[in-house]
Scaffold this active site. Structure first.
Site, PDB file in Angstrom:
ATOM      1  N   ASP A  93     114.708 -91.550 -10.188  1.00  0.00           N
ATOM      2  CA  ASP A  93     115.282 -91.418 -11.528  1.00  0.00           C
ATOM      3  C   ASP A  93     114.418 -92.266 -12.464  1.00  0.00           C
ATOM      4  O   ASP A  93     113.438 -92.882 -12.042  1.00  0.00           O
ATOM      5  CB  ASP A  93     116.756 -91.827 -11.525  1.00  0.00           C
ATOM      6  N   GLY A  95     115.466 -94.774 -14.533  1.00  0.00           N
ATOM      7  CA  GLY A  95     115.980 -96.099 -14.881  1.00  0.00           C
ATOM      8  C   GLY A  95     116.860 -96.063 -16.121  1.00  0.00           C
ATOM      9  O   GLY A  95     117.559 -97.033 -16.426  1.00  0.00           O
ATOM     10  N   GLY A  96     116.836 -94.956 -16.843  1.00  0.00           N
ATOM     11  CA  GLY A  96     117.614 -94.837 -18.080  1.00  0.00           C
ATOM     12  C   GLY A  96     119.104 -95.059 -17.862  1.00  0.00           C
ATOM     13  O   GLY A  96     119.738 -95.849 -18.573  1.00  0.00           O
ATOM     14  N   PHE A  97     119.638 -94.407 -16.849  1.00  0.00           N
ATOM     15  CA  PHE A  97     121.077 -94.518 -16.586  1.00  0.00           C
ATOM     16  C   PHE A  97     121.486 -95.972 -16.363  1.00  0.00           C
ATOM     17  O   PHE A  97     122.487 -96.440 -16.899  1.00  0.00           O
ATOM     18  CB  PHE A  97     121.448 -93.668 -15.361  1.00  0.00           C
ATOM     19  N   ASP A 147     115.931 -90.903 -20.304  1.00  0.00           N
ATOM     20  CA  ASP A 147     116.919 -90.302 -21.210  1.00  0.00           C
ATOM     21  C   ASP A 147     118.089 -91.238 -21.450  1.00  0.00           C
ATOM     22  O   ASP A 147     118.227 -92.256 -20.772  1.00  0.00           O
ATOM     23  CB  ASP A 147     117.456 -89.001 -20.602  1.00  0.00           C
ATOM     24  N   ASP A 266     122.628 -85.392  -6.131  1.00  0.00           N
ATOM     25  CA  ASP A 266     122.552 -86.723  -5.528  1.00  0.00           C
ATOM     26  C   ASP A 266     123.812 -87.457  -5.900  1.00  0.00           C
ATOM     27  O   ASP A 266     124.432 -87.166  -6.926  1.00  0.00           O
ATOM     28  CB  ASP A 266     121.368 -87.530  -6.081  1.00  0.00           C
ATOM     29  N   CYS A 304     131.617 -82.051  14.729  1.00  0.00           N
ATOM     30  CA  CYS A 304     130.448 -82.576  14.018  1.00  0.00           C
ATOM     31  C   CYS A 304     129.318 -82.886  14.994  1.00  0.00           C
ATOM     32  O   CYS A 304     129.538 -83.397  16.094  1.00  0.00           O
ATOM     33  CB  CYS A 304     130.846 -83.828  13.246  1.00  0.00           C
ATOM     34  N   CYS A 306     126.800 -85.005  14.382  1.00  0.00           N
ATOM     35  CA  CYS A 306     126.083 -86.238  14.020  1.00  0.00           C
ATOM     36  C   CYS A 306     126.068 -87.231  15.183  1.00  0.00           C
ATOM     37  O   CYS A 306     126.855 -87.131  16.123  1.00  0.00           O
ATOM     38  CB  CYS A 306     126.683 -86.874  12.772  1.00  0.00           C
ATOM     39  N   CYS A 309     129.488 -88.954  15.826  1.00  0.00           N
ATOM     40  CA  CYS A 309     130.504 -88.116  16.479  1.00  0.00           C
ATOM     41  C   CYS A 309     130.091 -87.708  17.890  1.00  0.00           C
ATOM     42  O   CYS A 309     130.945 -87.453  18.741  1.00  0.00           O
ATOM     43  CB  CYS A 309     130.796 -86.887  15.623  1.00  0.00           C
ATOM     44  N   HIS A 335     127.529 -90.454   9.631  1.00  0.00           N
ATOM     45  CA  HIS A 335     128.468 -89.336   9.652  1.00  0.00           C
ATOM     46  C   HIS A 335     128.592 -88.671   8.275  1.00  0.00           C
ATOM     47  O   HIS A 335     128.505 -87.447   8.154  1.00  0.00           O
ATOM     48  CB  HIS A 335     129.853 -89.768  10.129  1.00  0.00           C
TER      49      HIS A 335
END
Lengths: 369, 369
Positions: A93, A95-97, A147, A266, A304, A306, A309, A335
């Site tokens: 990203d 860094g704006g946020f 932004d 994300d 699952c 993973c 699990c 998980h």
């Protein structure tokens, strides 16, 4: 062009689409969820564990890496991929946020944002040029324009001025980027105002970015409004470019995002709730610390695949969480990320097999928020 | 008999010996270091990572598991091996060391020890019978007699009474054990008094345990005294049984312990200092957080075969430690355990190839404490 979107299949009844994104670090299937590795690590897990669960691209945060260890150090290490030993896709990203979230600690001008580091209080500066140069040093495959995420609620006048500035800043980011192996995505803003969303899309598309993010959603507005603005915005975006909905990662939002034609997502949600002891399942959340699981020797989810699990019981994981053992956080994180990546794969499969609407209805009917 | 010691090679110049220990969960080479998994997990790492680094047996703590999640729950899970998904050897201590360490919170009688839980202050009781039954529920391959670790310093009268009680308790542990697949080790005490060490060995050997631990060392006494008592004690132990030096895990102590004929060691040292950011190397400790490693893109140890050194740089690990990222603790833990396991393997090889004394001299000459 650093990344290329390949459309594989469109849903005939909704906006959903299956595709492929070609990047300098591999090709990945879309729609996709990107695990968040804020500080050049997806909290508690290894890059090899991420590969094992099929992650194709992760997100890392420019704000944090800019402050620690510094983008110059990461560049010296050979870039972020090499620094953290992750050979698949990375998106950073801008860094704006984060800097806008600092509230009283930051000052905004047309030039950029002056702010105080949350770590040591030192004075720092980020602008479209600086954020882009920092991201060039980090070397992600996809980088984001600097932004302002229009807060909610925001009146029309504020949202218009902010969105216009975001477009001017996007142009400055584009003019700064010189690396051919990085794709800069523009970010559509406009708050909850449809005319401003249209304006933002139009102005950004004119600048011809290789991909577009929808920003400023999931910022506190009602979900119905979010979906309305999302649908309104996405259908104006070019079909031949990838579309990224920022900061969204709950299963119900993901299925709606996909329905409206989003390719990339994300969110810290799956990893954050994992560390709080909440497992994600097809039926909703499972609070693994609850006393009812103390002698439950089944896995979190019997279906699952993973590592958690396949190898450990609810009782064991609960014990680890109750005793503050790190391995408990790892298993929960593995998980939840596996669940979301698998969820995205199943949605893609449903799109390709032309039963995405049925998949969506069935999922929403069984899922407890 | 649950475990069987096989002598492979004796050093002709020192007491060092290479062997193999046959257990219900596999055969492992000795001398060996046992990573400590206090709460049914070696802090921060997975059983598969332990297997990858070649660990053959781990230690887990009865005191902690007795309180959380409870040995009855572990039994219901199918025992500790199944509960934590570890199919190799496990040794459990008796809980004695922990309850005696509680100071004002415990009361000792001939029957056993009444104490307050460090977690919730609840009143609890451990005795030779209870500790053995708890360990039978946990189901480790090797279990330990409930003893008092004689503190340092302790006068002859106190040490004698305590050691005599430890022997009486060892007999009660032996009389309690009914599982054929568990080997109960006796623990030699006696403080720093040679006559009491001789008495302890004699009385325990008369009870004919399948293995013997040397307890009450590394409890604050000078190292020279520790080595003196260790040598004095070990040479009286039967050659056909495994010998375990409890709570010792710094490289210099390990090499001396091996020289005097010890086969098994455990210590929280490598994992604890790892989490504090200290890496163990053949040259001594490396404080990975130090500023000098900020831009050091070499691995912790270029010659090390561990996952951390094969994949990540000092600069990256330092970044993870400085930003409090869990993955940093994992990498440090993996490195330190791999180092110690490798150190033991190399000592064993030196014994077999008949150059252990040279190995020891060379190691001590290069190692900075």
């Amino acid at each position: 062009m650093a990344v290329k979107y390949e459309l594989v299949k469109e849903c005939s009844k909704t906006g959903a689409r299956a595709g492929r994104l070609h990047t300098p670090h591999g090709v990945f299937d879309t729609p996709i969820f990107m695990p968040v590795g804020t500080q050049a690590t997806v909290k508690s897990i290894s890059p090899h564990e991420l590969m094992d669960m099929g992650a194709g691209i992760i997100l890392s945060n420019t704000y944090h890496l800019f402050l620690r260890p510094g983008d110059d150090l990461v560049k010296e290490a050979g870039g972020l991929h090499k620094f953290m030993n992750w050979d698949r896709g990375i998106l950073t990203d801008s860094g704006g946020f984060q800097v806008f979230s600092l509230g009283a600690l930051r000052k905004i001008t047309e030039e950029g944002v002056t702010f105080r580091s949350h770590i040591d209080g030192s004075k720092q500066f980020l602008s479209p040029e600086v954020a882009t140069k920092v991201q060039m040093n980090l070397g992600a495959d996809i980088i984001m324009a600097f932004d302002e995420c229009v807060p909610y609620p925001a009146d029309h006048d504020y949202a218009r001025k902010s969105t216009e500035r975001t477009t001017r800043w996007a142009k400055r980011c584009k003019d700064t980027l010189t690396r051919q192996d990085q794709a800069l995505f523009g970010i559509v803003q406009g708050g909850m105002h449809k005319d401003l969303r249209t304006m933002s899309v139009r102005d950004l598309v004119e600048l011809d970015f290789p991909g577009y993010a929808v920003g400023g959603l999931s910022v506190g507005e009602p979900k119905d409004l979010m979906y309305e603005i999302l649908e309104y915005t996405v259908c104006q975006l070019p079909k031949d470019k990838p579309r990224y909905l920022m900061g969204v990662g709950t299963p119900d939002c993901l299925v709606e995002g996909v329905m409206h034609g989003i390719d990339m997502f994300d969110c810290v949600f799956p990893t954050r709730v994992a560390r709080n002891g909440t497992a994600m399942t097809w039926k909703g959340r499972l609070v693994a610390k609850n006393a009812e699981y103390a002698r439950d020797f089944r896995p979190i989810d019997s279906d699952c695949g993973c590592y958690a699990c396949q190898n450990f019981s609810r009782a064991y994981i609960r014990h680890l969480l109750k005793t503050d053992e790190i391995f408990g956080l790892r298993l929960m994180t593995i998980h939840n990320l596996y669940f979301l990546l698998d969820f995205m794969r199943k949605m893609r499969q449903a799109i390709i097999e032309e039963h995405f609407p049925e998949f969506r209805s069935e999922f929403l009917a069984n899922y407890q928020r």
